[in-house]
Design an enzyme around this catalytic site. Structure first.
Site, PDB file in Angstrom:
ATOM      1  N   GLU A 112       0.896  -1.193  -0.110  1.00 17.04           N
ATOM      2  CA  GLU A 112       0.035  -0.170   0.101  1.00 17.04           C
ATOM      3  C   GLU A 112       0.913   1.085   0.009  1.00 17.04           C
ATOM      4  OE1 GLU A 112      -2.868   2.576  -0.168  1.00 17.04           O
ATOM      5  OE2 GLU A 112      -3.577   0.698   0.050  1.00 17.04           O
TER       6      GLU A 112
ATOM      7  N   CYS B 299     -14.623  -1.871  -7.840  1.00 17.49           N
ATOM      8  CA  CYS B 299     -15.759  -1.000  -7.351  1.00 17.49           C
ATOM      9  C   CYS B 299     -16.310  -0.493  -8.774  1.00 17.49           C
ATOM     10  CB  CYS B 299     -15.542  -0.026  -6.364  1.00 17.49           C
ATOM     11  SG  CYS B 299     -14.153   1.173  -6.819  1.00 17.49           S
TER      12      CYS B 299
END
Length: 394
Positions: A270, A345
């Site tokens: 990340e 998404c």
């Protein structure tokens, strides 16, 4: 244009002004049919699309609520949601998607701001104090975090304000002041002060406990996230001997759940330093030793790993709406994990990325849409891919 038919018995009075619930005029079964048709249109060229998984009770599912503050021409303080594509506030006291407790807290903050004369931030003149409020609630823990976003570190009458807020809502777990002096559309700034409590809440997801701060990325629909993660990890077919790379890992949710449930080794990547700090804390909180979190660009990490002839058995990625970069996808192909689970998404950018992977040695095995955001046009999809070396021998 005629008014939408009121098929939904909870039709929101500000739906057209707000614009967030694009499918509000449809019944929930019709929404699922619409999303299923869109998923098939975008993804069926890669394989069969399984029936979309909906919610049993598709209301009040958001564990994060936020409101902007402003004044009317007559000086009255208002709060609500920005109208779609604007910075005009659609005034509201409640939302059918948000926690009623969170909505009540926001209304109390607006009332207190009026009673104590707290200066409201003026975007045009760039003066004032109160800009936004963000409320996070723990679906299982019941804990509540309130972030009061101000334009400056100065918070007039802060102590009295906090005492009055806690008196009205003693269930609040922690309160922070987030300072956002920027002139862009971001809600939260990088600096914050803890005004009450620990500065974070905890919640349990798929058997793991996670620390959630104001700036943490945490899926907003707890019930559907558990379904989503269960399917994704089932697709991954993990075992204790496997190495899983969790790209775009955020605060470490899916990687830690995978390690705890399946005993596999995990490397989480990340590029957000705050998220990685939370991930490391979450690792300790859950007592999971075989997980390593790195603050790095996922594509750069995978490219370097492939160059050093390192290997991963499974890769899970859950990128932002823009999808995966070409560098990241090329690095995935170079590293060649046996299985990839791509959570998205935005099935439009996912379809683009699947096209690249399909041309470079991967085959789509399963496609599962999940309705994470009822009453909106957004769709979450999980896709399982396997590398050609694996399916050539099957």
């Amino acid at each position: 244009m005629s008014e939408p038919k009121k098929k939904n018995n909870r039709f929101c009075p500000i739906a057209r002004k707000c614009g967030a619930c694009q499918l509000q005029n449809m019944s929930y079964p019709e929404q699922l049919s619409w999303k299923m048709a869109k998923s098939i249109k975008l993804l069926s060229r890669f394989g069969h699309v399984d029936e979309i998984i909906g919610m049993d009770e598709p209301y009040h599912y958001r564990n994060k609520a936020q409101a902007a503050f402003g004044r009317t021409a007559r000086g009255r303080i208002i709060s609500g949601i920005y109208q779609s594509g604007t910075h005009i506030i659609a005034t509201t006291d409640s939302c059918y998607l948000e926690s009623p407790e969170a909505d009540a807290i926001i209304v109390t903050i607006r009332r207190l701001a009026e009673s104590v004369g707290l200066p409201i931030y003026d975007e045009d003149r760039r003066v004032g104090c109160l800009r936004h409020v963000l409320v996070r609630t723990g679906a299982e823990s019941g804990q509540i975090l309130v972030a009061i976003v101000t334009a400056t570190p100065v918070f007039p009458g802060k102590n009295h304000f906090i005492q009055a807020l806690l008196a009205a809502h003693p269930q609040i777990t922690t309160i922070v002041q987030n300072i956002n002096s920027g002139h862009d559309s971001m809600v939260l700034g990088k600096t914050q002060k803890v005004l009450y409590g620990s500065g974070y809440i905890e919640d349990t997801l798929c058997g793991c406990v996670f620390r959630i701060s104001a700036r943490s990325f945490y899926q907003i629909n707890h019930a559907q996230t558990e379904k989503l993660y269960d399917i994704a990890l089932h697709y991954a077919e993990l075992s204790p001997k496997d190495l899983l790379i969790d790209a775009y890992c955020g605060i470490g949710t899916i990687g830690l759940i995978a390690a705890k449930q399946y005993g596999c080794r995990v490397v989480g990547i990340e590029n957000n330093e705050t998220a990685i700090r939370d991930a490391v804390i979450n690792k300790k909180r859950n007592g999971v030793e075989q997980v390593r979190f790195l603050c790095d660009d996922a594509g750069r990490f995978l490219k370097a790993a492939a160059k050093e002839n390192q290997r991963a058995d499974v890769l899970i990625c859950d990128p932002p709406r823009a999808g995966c970069s070409r560098d990241f996808l090329s690095a995935c192909v170079a590293l060649a994990p046996q299985r990839m689970v791509y959570i998205s998404c935005n099935p439009e950018t996912q379809a683009r990325d699947l096209g690249f992977l399909a041309k470079n040695g991967y085959r789509v095995r399963k496609i599962q849409p999940v309705d994470m955001f009822p009453h909106t046009a957004h769709i979450e999809t999980i896709v399982l891919l396997s590398y050609k070396k694996e399916w050539d021998c099957r």
